[in-house]
Scaffold this motif. Structure first.
Motif, mmCIF file in Angstrom:
data_model
loop_
_atom_site.group_PDB
_atom_site.id
_atom_site.type_symbol
_atom_site.label_atom_id
_atom_site.label_comp_id
_atom_site.label_asym_id
_atom_site.label_seq_id
_atom_site.Cartn_x
_atom_site.Cartn_y
_atom_site.Cartn_z
ATOM 1 N N TRP A 47 2.653 4.124 -7.048
ATOM 2 C CA TRP A 47 1.210 4.070 -6.821
ATOM 3 C C TRP A 47 0.436 5.009 -7.758
ATOM 4 O O TRP A 47 -0.781 5.043 -7.720
ATOM 5 C CB TRP A 47 0.907 4.378 -5.355
ATOM 6 C CG TRP A 47 1.500 3.297 -4.488
ATOM 7 C CD1 TRP A 47 0.886 2.141 -4.104
ATOM 8 C CD2 TRP A 47 2.813 3.252 -3.946
ATOM 9 N NE1 TRP A 47 1.738 1.377 -3.354
ATOM 10 C CE2 TRP A 47 2.943 2.033 -3.237
ATOM 11 C CE3 TRP A 47 3.918 4.107 -3.989
ATOM 12 C CZ2 TRP A 47 4.107 1.662 -2.578
ATOM 13 C CZ3 TRP A 47 5.073 3.731 -3.338
ATOM 14 C CH2 TRP A 47 5.165 2.524 -2.638
ATOM 15 N N LEU A 103 0.842 -1.196 0.000
ATOM 16 C CA LEU A 103 0.000 0.000 0.000
ATOM 17 C C LEU A 103 0.873 1.241 0.000
ATOM 18 O O LEU A 103 2.001 1.235 0.508
ATOM 19 C CB LEU A 103 -0.900 0.013 1.235
ATOM 20 C CG LEU A 103 -1.804 -1.201 1.429
ATOM 21 C CD1 LEU A 103 -2.535 -1.109 2.762
ATOM 22 C CD2 LEU A 103 -2.781 -1.326 0.268
ATOM 23 N N GLU A 104 0.351 2.322 -0.540
ATOM 24 C CA GLU A 104 1.104 3.581 -0.553
ATOM 25 C C GLU A 104 1.460 4.012 0.866
ATOM 26 O O GLU A 104 2.532 4.576 1.102
ATOM 27 C CB GLU A 104 0.320 4.674 -1.270
ATOM 28 C CG GLU A 104 1.129 5.939 -1.469
ATOM 29 C CD GLU A 104 0.447 6.944 -2.375
ATOM 30 O OE1 GLU A 104 1.120 7.951 -2.699
ATOM 31 O OE2 GLU A 104 -0.720 6.760 -2.751
ATOM 32 N N SER A 105 0.605 3.717 1.821
ATOM 33 C CA SER A 105 0.880 4.071 3.221
ATOM 34 C C SER A 105 2.065 3.287 3.799
ATOM 35 O O SER A 105 2.594 3.649 4.847
ATOM 36 C CB SER A 105 -0.361 3.835 4.086
ATOM 37 O OG SER A 105 -0.727 2.465 4.068
ATOM 38 N N GLU A 106 2.525 2.247 3.087
ATOM 39 C CA GLU A 106 3.659 1.432 3.536
ATOM 40 C C GLU A 106 4.947 1.738 2.777
ATOM 41 O O GLU A 106 5.930 1.026 2.890
ATOM 42 C CB GLU A 106 3.318 -0.060 3.362
ATOM 43 C CG GLU A 106 2.115 -0.507 4.153
ATOM 44 C CD GLU A 106 1.656 -1.903 3.796
ATOM 45 O OE1 GLU A 106 1.518 -2.722 4.725
ATOM 46 O OE2 GLU A 106 1.409 -2.173 2.589
#
Length: 162
Positions: free
Chosen positions: A51, A9-12
């Protein structure tokens, strides 16, 4: 040891950025194109775009739920050539190298994503060349192989269909 591939995920991306620094450190032994940044880390400048562009797919390689590496897969529509999939980057942390987990991760990827593949290694990276050649034998994959000079580095290129 159960291996899983999990889309990143982009948050990772901070986790992936840290793993890329380790990966690039390993590759710097074989490539004059990779240098340490002024902040003391190795950077993959295009990471933030993963992403934003269709067809760039980063995956964590997990062992029993813990991250032990990553794969960066390029696929359509990002690719426009004759290959459907490119394993652009493949990294396992040192603790797990030589234990068969990379082969399991590659096999998982091939199960999930079928098509015409393109894989490249710097010839001086004997461990990577050996890994891929042994994997092709283990999985009974017929390859086409050639050598080419890319960005001043002598490389081995394999193409195959899954």
């Amino acid at each position: 040891m159960p291996i899983s591939l999990v889309p990143i995920l982009e948050s990772e991306k901070t986790i992936l950025r840290n793993l890329y620094s380790l990966y690039l450190h390993d590759l710097s032994k074989f490539s004059s194109m990779i240098d340490l940044g002024i902040d003391g880390s190795f950077k993959y400048e295009s990471l933030d775009k993963f992403w934003d562009i269709d067809g760039i797919s980063p995956y964590f390689i997990k062992l029993e739920g813990s991250i032990i590496g990553f794969i960066l897969l390029l696929e359509r529509p990002f690719l426009t050539e004759e290959n459907d999939l490119v394993i652009n980057d493949f990294f396992i942390i040192n603790k797990y190298k030589g234990k068969g987990v990379a082969a399991q991760a590659a096999a998982k990827l091939f199960e999930a994503k079928q098509g015409q593949y393109f894989v490249i290694q710097v010839i001086e990276n004997k461990r990577a060349v050996s890994f891929w050649r042994n994997l092709y034998i283990e999985l009974n994959i017929n390859i086409n192989e050639k050598q080419e000079l890319i960005d001043g580095e002598q490389c081995l290129i394999q193409t195959f269909k899954i």
